[in-house]
Design a protein around this motif. Sequence first.
Motif, PDB file in Angstrom:
ATOM      1  N   UNK A  75       0.791  -1.244   0.000  1.00 62.77           N
ATOM      2  CA  UNK A  75       0.000   0.000   0.000  1.00 62.77           C
ATOM      3  C   UNK A  75       0.818   1.286   0.000  1.00 62.77           C
ATOM      4  N   UNK A  76       2.105   1.216  -0.298  1.00 64.99           N
ATOM      5  CA  UNK A  76       2.931   2.431  -0.281  1.00 64.99           C
ATOM      6  C   UNK A  76       3.072   3.073  -1.658  1.00 64.99           C
ATOM      7  N   UNK A  77       2.868   2.287  -2.710  1.00 63.10           N
ATOM      8  CA  UNK A  77       3.070   2.775  -4.071  1.00 63.10           C
ATOM      9  C   UNK A  77       1.784   2.629  -4.873  1.00 63.10           C
ATOM     10  N   UNK A  78       1.427   3.710  -5.539  1.00 60.02           N
ATOM     11  CA  UNK A  78       0.233   3.753  -6.379  1.00 60.02           C
ATOM     12  C   UNK A  78       0.625   3.465  -7.826  1.00 60.02           C
ATOM     13  N   UNK A  79      -0.168   2.656  -8.507  1.00 56.62           N
ATOM     14  CA  UNK A  79       0.041   2.383  -9.928  1.00 56.62           C
ATOM     15  C   UNK A  79      -0.911   3.262 -10.728  1.00 56.62           C
ATOM     16  N   UNK A  80      -0.390   3.941 -11.719  1.00 59.78           N
ATOM     17  CA  UNK A  80      -1.176   4.829 -12.571  1.00 59.78           C
ATOM     18  C   UNK A  80      -0.797   4.531 -14.013  1.00 59.78           C
ATOM     19  N   UNK A  81      -1.533   5.082 -14.955  1.00 54.48           N
ATOM     20  CA  UNK A  81      -1.207   4.895 -16.366  1.00 54.48           C
ATOM     21  C   UNK A  81      -0.614   6.187 -16.900  1.00 54.48           C
ATOM     22  N   UNK A  82       0.475   6.050 -17.627  1.00 54.66           N
ATOM     23  CA  UNK A  82       1.220   7.184 -18.179  1.00 54.66           C
ATOM     24  C   UNK A  82       1.278   7.015 -19.700  1.00 54.66           C
ATOM     25  N   UNK A  83       0.839   8.041 -20.448  1.00 54.00           N
ATOM     26  CA  UNK A  83       0.864   8.013 -21.913  1.00 54.00           C
ATOM     27  C   UNK A  83       1.862   9.021 -22.476  1.00 54.00           C
ATOM     28  N   UNK A  84       2.789   9.508 -21.660  1.00 50.41           N
ATOM     29  CA  UNK A  84       3.675  10.608 -22.059  1.00 50.41           C
ATOM     30  C   UNK A  84       4.547  10.326 -23.272  1.00 50.41           C
ATOM     31  N   UNK A  85       4.873   9.063 -23.537  1.00 52.25           N
ATOM     32  CA  UNK A  85       5.726   8.767 -24.700  1.00 52.25           C
ATOM     33  C   UNK A  85       4.956   8.100 -25.835  1.00 52.25           C
ATOM     34  N   UNK A  86       3.624   8.227 -25.799  1.00 50.46           N
ATOM     35  CA  UNK A  86       2.813   7.760 -26.915  1.00 50.46           C
ATOM     36  C   UNK A  86       2.137   6.418 -26.733  1.00 50.46           C
ATOM     37  N   UNK A  87       2.476   5.687 -25.674  1.00 56.51           N
ATOM     38  CA  UNK A  87       1.794   4.427 -25.391  1.00 56.51           C
ATOM     39  C   UNK A  87       1.678   4.267 -23.875  1.00 56.51           C
ATOM     40  N   UNK A  88       0.821   3.369 -23.462  1.00 56.57           N
ATOM     41  CA  UNK A  88       0.552   3.194 -22.029  1.00 56.57           C
ATOM     42  C   UNK A  88       1.717   2.520 -21.315  1.00 56.57           C
ATOM     43  N   UNK A  89       2.106   3.114 -20.178  1.00 53.14           N
ATOM     44  CA  UNK A  89       3.090   2.508 -19.277  1.00 53.14           C
ATOM     45  C   UNK A  89       2.522   2.589 -17.863  1.00 53.14           C
ATOM     46  N   UNK A  90       2.970   1.707 -16.998  1.00 54.47           N
ATOM     47  CA  UNK A  90       2.527   1.740 -15.608  1.00 54.47           C
ATOM     48  C   UNK A  90       3.451   2.659 -14.823  1.00 54.47           C
ATOM     49  N   UNK A  91       2.919   3.797 -14.428  1.00 52.23           N
ATOM     50  CA  UNK A  91       3.672   4.768 -13.640  1.00 52.23           C
ATOM     51  C   UNK A  91       3.540   4.422 -12.164  1.00 52.23           C
ATOM     52  N   UNK A  92       4.612   4.600 -11.419  1.00 53.25           N
ATOM     53  CA  UNK A  92       4.622   4.352  -9.980  1.00 53.25           C
ATOM     54  C   UNK A  92       4.715   5.686  -9.254  1.00 53.25           C
ATOM     55  N   UNK A  93       3.815   5.883  -8.282  1.00 51.81           N
ATOM     56  CA  UNK A  93       3.781   7.116  -7.502  1.00 51.81           C
ATOM     57  C   UNK A  93       3.750   6.778  -6.021  1.00 51.81           C
ATOM     58  N   UNK A  94       4.303   7.668  -5.214  1.00 55.79           N
ATOM     59  CA  UNK A  94       4.192   7.534  -3.770  1.00 55.79           C
ATOM     60  C   UNK A  94       2.720   7.666  -3.407  1.00 55.79           C
ATOM     61  N   UNK A  95       2.207   6.733  -2.644  1.00 60.57           N
ATOM     62  CA  UNK A  95       0.786   6.746  -2.296  1.00 60.57           C
ATOM     63  C   UNK A  95       0.458   7.790  -1.232  1.00 60.57           C
TER      64      UNK A  95
END
Length: 161
Positions: free
Chosen positions: A106-126
């Motif tokens: 529960x410390x890291x949030x998974x988000x979707x990042x499209x910054x380089x043109x395709x979907x990647x799983x971004x990791x953020x501090x929760x």
Amino acid sequence: MRRIALLCIIAILTSCTGLAQKKESKKTKKVYEVTKTDVEWKKILTSMEYYVLREAGTERSFSSPLNKNYEKGTYVCTACKTPLYKSEHKFDSGTGWPSFDRAISNSVELDVDYKIGYARTELKCNTCGGHLGHSFDDGPRKTTGKRHCINGVALKFVPEK
């Protein structure tokens, strides 16, 4: 015939607009436990830390001393000091960034990042929403198969006592 074509075009445009508005209304911004203004973040973070954590930037590979750190301890968020990763889950991925096969629960949030043109799983501090890095499916097969590729400036190492 022109009237029918015109009515069809209007119907299509109206239905597209309606769907777009419905999608936007469902998207709500998460409120994090630790929230600061940009000015406040800039006062407590270095320019590189701010770039990575608050602007989702990436540090140069092989630039972090934490990449080759294998001491026992815990890696915490640079911005809010939340424990994120344990040293026993760190491995050498050869990518030039500190890599872990899992985060502390529960410390890291998974988000979707499209910054380089395709979907990647971004990791953020929760806790504060700081950008940490990205998750990939090319980690150690004997454990989780995941590789959390983390910017070293997003982490502070706390040695085990």
